[in-house]
Design an enzyme around this catalytic site. Structure first.
Site, PDB file in Angstrom:
ATOM      1  N   GLU A   7      42.512  43.374  31.973  1.00 36.04           N
ATOM      2  CA  GLU A   7      41.347  43.895  32.829  1.00 36.04           C
ATOM      3  C   GLU A   7      41.679  45.423  33.301  1.00 36.04           C
ATOM      4  OE1 GLU A   7      42.538  40.783  32.800  1.00 36.04           O
ATOM      5  OE2 GLU A   7      40.857  39.452  32.758  1.00 36.04           O
TER       6      GLU A   7
ATOM      7  N   HIS B 230      38.774  31.105  40.970  1.00 34.88           N
ATOM      8  CA  HIS B 230      37.704  31.133  40.189  1.00 34.88           C
ATOM      9  C   HIS B 230      36.307  30.882  41.002  1.00 34.88           C
ATOM     10  CE1 HIS B 230      40.270  31.132  36.823  1.00 34.88           C
ATOM     11  NE2 HIS B 230      39.552  31.397  35.934  1.00 34.88           N
TER      12      HIS B 230
HETATM   13  C1  LIG Z   1      43.256  37.894  34.644  1.00 36.34           C
HETATM   14  C2  LIG Z   1      42.424  36.675  33.808  1.00 36.34           C
HETATM   15  N1  LIG Z   1      41.727  37.237  32.779  1.00 36.34           N
HETATM   16  C3  LIG Z   1      40.937  36.254  32.020  1.00 36.34           C
HETATM   17  C4  LIG Z   1      41.144  34.721  32.520  1.00 36.34           C
HETATM   18  C5  LIG Z   1      40.050  33.883  31.832  1.00 36.34           C
HETATM   19  N2  LIG Z   1      41.042  33.185  30.870  1.00 36.34           N
HETATM   20  C6  LIG Z   1      41.585  32.012  31.138  1.00 36.34           C
HETATM   21  S1  LIG Z   1      42.399  31.340  30.070  1.00 36.34           S
HETATM   22  C7  LIG Z   1      42.398  32.623  28.943  1.00 36.34           C
HETATM   23  C8  LIG Z   1      43.030  32.586  27.773  1.00 36.34           C
HETATM   24  C9  LIG Z   1      44.372  32.783  27.809  1.00 36.34           C
HETATM   25  O1  LIG Z   1      44.898  32.836  26.902  1.00 36.34           O
HETATM   26  P1  LIG Z   1      46.459  32.445  26.364  1.00 36.34           P
HETATM   27  O2  LIG Z   1      47.087  33.252  27.431  1.00 36.34           O
HETATM   28  O3  LIG Z   1      46.808  32.421  24.983  1.00 36.34           O
HETATM   29  O4  LIG Z   1      46.566  30.859  26.936  1.00 36.34           O
HETATM   30  P2  LIG Z   1      46.038  29.630  26.450  1.00 36.34           P
HETATM   31  O5  LIG Z   1      44.683  29.182  26.923  1.00 36.34           O
HETATM   32  O6  LIG Z   1      45.845  29.788  24.876  1.00 36.34           O
HETATM   33  O7  LIG Z   1      46.955  28.626  26.693  1.00 36.34           O
HETATM   34  C10 LIG Z   1      41.133  33.546  29.487  1.00 36.34           C
HETATM   35  C11 LIG Z   1      40.863  34.707  28.904  1.00 36.34           C
HETATM   36  C12 LIG Z   1      41.936  34.697  33.496  1.00 36.34           C
HETATM   37  N3  LIG Z   1      42.031  33.294  33.899  1.00 36.34           N
HETATM   38  N4  LIG Z   1      42.557  35.359  34.142  1.00 36.34           N
END
Ligand SMILES: Cc1ncc(C[n+]2csc(CCOP(=O)(O)OP(=O)(O)O)c2C)c(N)n1
Ligand SMILES: [Mg+2]
Lengths: 319, 324
Positions: free
Chosen positions: B60, B129
């Site tokens: 972000e 959230h």
């Molecule tokens: C700072 C932030 N940006 C966006 C999100 C929304 N979000 C939640 S999970 C996710 C994907 C994360 O992917 P990864 O780190 O690969 O973990 P996984 O969910 O695959 O375990 C996103 C974009 C968030 N929670 N926090």
């Protein structure tokens, strides 16, 4: 190999318990008993259990919204976990946090986290704290492939290197960050090589092989305990469920999912236990029965638990 | 008039503006193939291609900063923050960079940037959230802030935002995406700084914004049954703020209630109360009342979240008290 038969059986049992716990949670979510978003770790149990079993009970840990597996493996009472998912007073976070905010310092759990990447600097701080205390505790932080692109995580890597903090950065590369393939979002082949740029030794492990995960993580833990500083581990893993309940998965193919499902450790590990480690089938079946009974008790406990008291709504804003 | 959803109205605004102005481009997480987690950008990648619908890593601070740079060099970026709560991750780029560039440079540069995001609770998404943060953006000079409560305003305000030469924080509500309302097919905009009178009334002025407007209207209907005639005003933007519409209403009602989902402490209600006592003290016949979220992180459990967030009943109670 330092793992004994009892350890292997305990690994299997924990993996199965996590799988069944998550399936029950999905059920509760679909029934409307559980609100908000639920991010099951279904498919990643071997990664979770292999890594956490390399830790001591007093080691410190941060993880993410996909952290139920790590927490249960670390010793969180799954009844308190499920009660938290149902928003009950008996939950590990008193119903105030929910699925993404399990916390239990008694088992070294400094919290799941709903902000991608945010747990990493916190783990570095916890590791530094242990170092300042002259203790040999280590900290581990679990995060996904997507978190590798967060500023907080990259700053944490550098802090850990500069301070030689006893911390393990454990990246669960399940190929997708939410709905986006990680391969489209980075300029390197692997995530592990990022860490090397910070001067942090890195390794890549097969996240579907619980024993390999355990052994490699144990190496990293031993180095950190001995004052050798941080390690970065990239585990190749996969979720066999959507990003969250309600994800219709347009971003990946059935074939890809089936390929990984064929290796599903919940299915393949007991086979391996029998073939490679000569463990009797009936011992494995006994574990299955035990887990079923436990899940029934977990669900019952959660459903019968009282709601938080509204008079206590402001409790815990401050210490 | 045809009825469409809030999400669809937003999508139409993006689509029509992108068609009109080739400098508009979108950045954000999962906004391409998946169409955004709330499906607002669905179909836009296919239509405009990856140069104008840019899927970003979970960075972000990085992509909002890049959007500032794009904006300073002739593009008109719309950066999407999936949840308002992630604005904190990008906060330096928003507050120290985007908001101040124009002023610090003595007018040498401008930052035509829209940050679209969604906020609010009510879904059990817990403390990281569910936040409502419009007051934070309202506090920092250099940012315009819009919060549509319905599909018509969503489309019209987003068009205005995309045509504005300044950074605009465009705040949607996660529980509004599926709400429907009339939206004309023809091009129109809703100007910033013009509140909407959603329901005329003579006894109480009830100022609200975003999803809380729906609660306010519900409370007003209930109050009408008790013989209290409530005028409901939807602020629509907090920067610029339409004080005039509020004061005109007060001249008639002499009583003011402000309702919002953000925390009570230093919420927009506090600002409105201060402005009204500075500019319209003589029209007040009763203390100004605020209805807002409690000053606690948003709790997860439904029994707690329901209490923490204001609902129609809380607003009705305040309306009764202000006329008592
Ligand atoms: C700072 C932030 N940006 C966006 C999100 C929304 N979000 C939640 S999970 C996710 C994907 C994360 O992917 P990864 O780190 O690969 O973990 P996984 O969910 O695959 O375990 C996103 C974009 C968030 N929670 N926090
Ligand atoms: Mg991932």
């Amino acid at each position: 190999m330092s793992l004994k038969k009892q350890d292997l059986l305990r690994m299997y049992k924990t993996m199965l318990l996590i799988r069944r716990f998550e399936e029950q949670a999905v059920q509760f979510s679909l029934q409307g008993e559980l609100r908000g978003s639920l991010h099951p770790c279904i498919g990643q149990e071997a990664t979770n259990v292999g890594a956490v079993f390399a830790l001591r009970p007093d080691d410190l840990m941060t993880c993410t919204y996909r952290g139920h597996g790590h927490c249960i493996a670390k010793g969180l009472d799954p009844r308190e976990g499920m009660a938290e998912l149902l928003g009950r007073e008996t939950g590990c976070s008193k119903g105030k946090g929910g699925s993404m905010h399990w916390t239990d310092p008694a088992i070294g759990l400094l919290g799941e986290n709903a902000i991608v990447g945010a747990g990493a600097p916190i783990a570095v701080g916890a590791a530094l704290s242990a170092k300042l205390d002259g203790s040999d505790r280590v900290a581990i932080t679990f995060f996904g492939d997507g978190a590798i692109n967060q500023g907080a995580l990259l700053e944490a890597l550098n802090l850990a290197a500069a301070w030689q903090a006893p911390v393990i950065f454990f990246c669960e590369n399940n190929l997708y960050s939410e709905m986006t393939p990680i391969a489209n979002m980075i300029g390197t082949e692997t995530l592990a090589e990022r860490a090397e740029g910070f001067g942090i030794p890195a390794m890549i492990v097969d996240g579907y092989d619980v024993i390999e995960v355990y052994e490699k993580t144990s190496e990293a833990v031993a180095r950190a305990r001995a004052g050798g500083g941080p390690t970065f581990i990239e585990a190749k893993t996969y979720r066999l469920f959507g990003h969250m309940v309600g994800d219709n998965e347009p971003y990946r193919t059935r074939e890809e999912v089936e390929e990984w499902r064929a290796r599903d450790p919940i299915k393949t590990f007991p086979e391996r236990l029998q073939k490679e480690f000569k463990i009797a089938k009936k011992e494995i079946e006994a574990i299955r029965e035990e887990v079923e009974a436990e899940i029934a008790e977990i669900a019952r406990f959660a459903l019968e638990s009282p709601w938080p008291k509204v008079e206590e709504i402001e409790t815990f804003v401050f210490a | 008039m045809r009825e469409i959803t809030y999400a669809q109205a937003l999508r139409e605004a993006l689509d029509e503006e992108m068609e009109r102005d080739p400098n508009i481009l979108l950045l954000g997480e999962d906004i391409g193939v998946y169409g955004g987690v709330f499906k607002v950008t669905e179909g836009l990648l296919e239509k405009y291609g990856p140069d104008r619908v840019i899927e970003t890593p979970i960075s972000e601070a990085g992509f909002v900063g890049a959007a500032v740079g794009l904006a300073m060099t002739g593009k008109r970026p719309m950066a999407e923050l999936m949840f308002m709560d992630f604005a904190w991750v990008a906060s330096d780029q928003i507050f120290n960079q985007a908001a101040k560039m124009r002023y610090m440079s003595g007018g040498r540069v401008k930052v035509p940037l829209v940050i679209r995001t969604q906020q609010g609770g009510g879904r059990g998404n817990a403390a990281q959230h569910s936040q409502s943060l419009e007051a934070v953006f309202t506090h920092i000079p250099g940012l315009k802030v819009a919060l549509p409560s319905n599909p018509y305003d969503a489309k019209g305000l987003l068009k205005t935002a995309l045509r504005d030469d300044n950074p605009v924080v465009f705040i949607e509500h996660k529980l509004l995406y599926n709400t429907k309302g009339p939206v004309p097919v023809e091009d129109y905009t809703v100007p910033f700084g013009q509140a909407a009178i959603k329901r005329p009334g003579d006894d109480v002025t009830l100022v609200s914004l975003s999803r809380t407007v729906l609660h306010a209207l519900e409370a007003a209907e209930a109050a009408a049954e008790e013989g209290i005639d409530v005028e409901v005003i939807d602020l629509r933007t907090t920067v610029p703020l339409d004080l005039d519409t509020i004061v005109q209403s007060l001249k008639k009602t002499n009583r003011l209630v402000v309702a919002h989902e953000a925390h009570r402490r230093l919420g927009i209600g506090a600002e409105i109360a201060a402005l009204v006592q500075e500019h319209a003290f003589d029209y007040l016949d009763a203390p100004i009342l605020r209805v807002a979220a409690m000053d606690i992180p948003i709790p997860y459990s439904r029994v707690l979240e329901d209490v923490a967030l204001p609902g129609p009943q809380d607003i009705l109670d305040a309306v009764r008290r202000v006329v008592a």
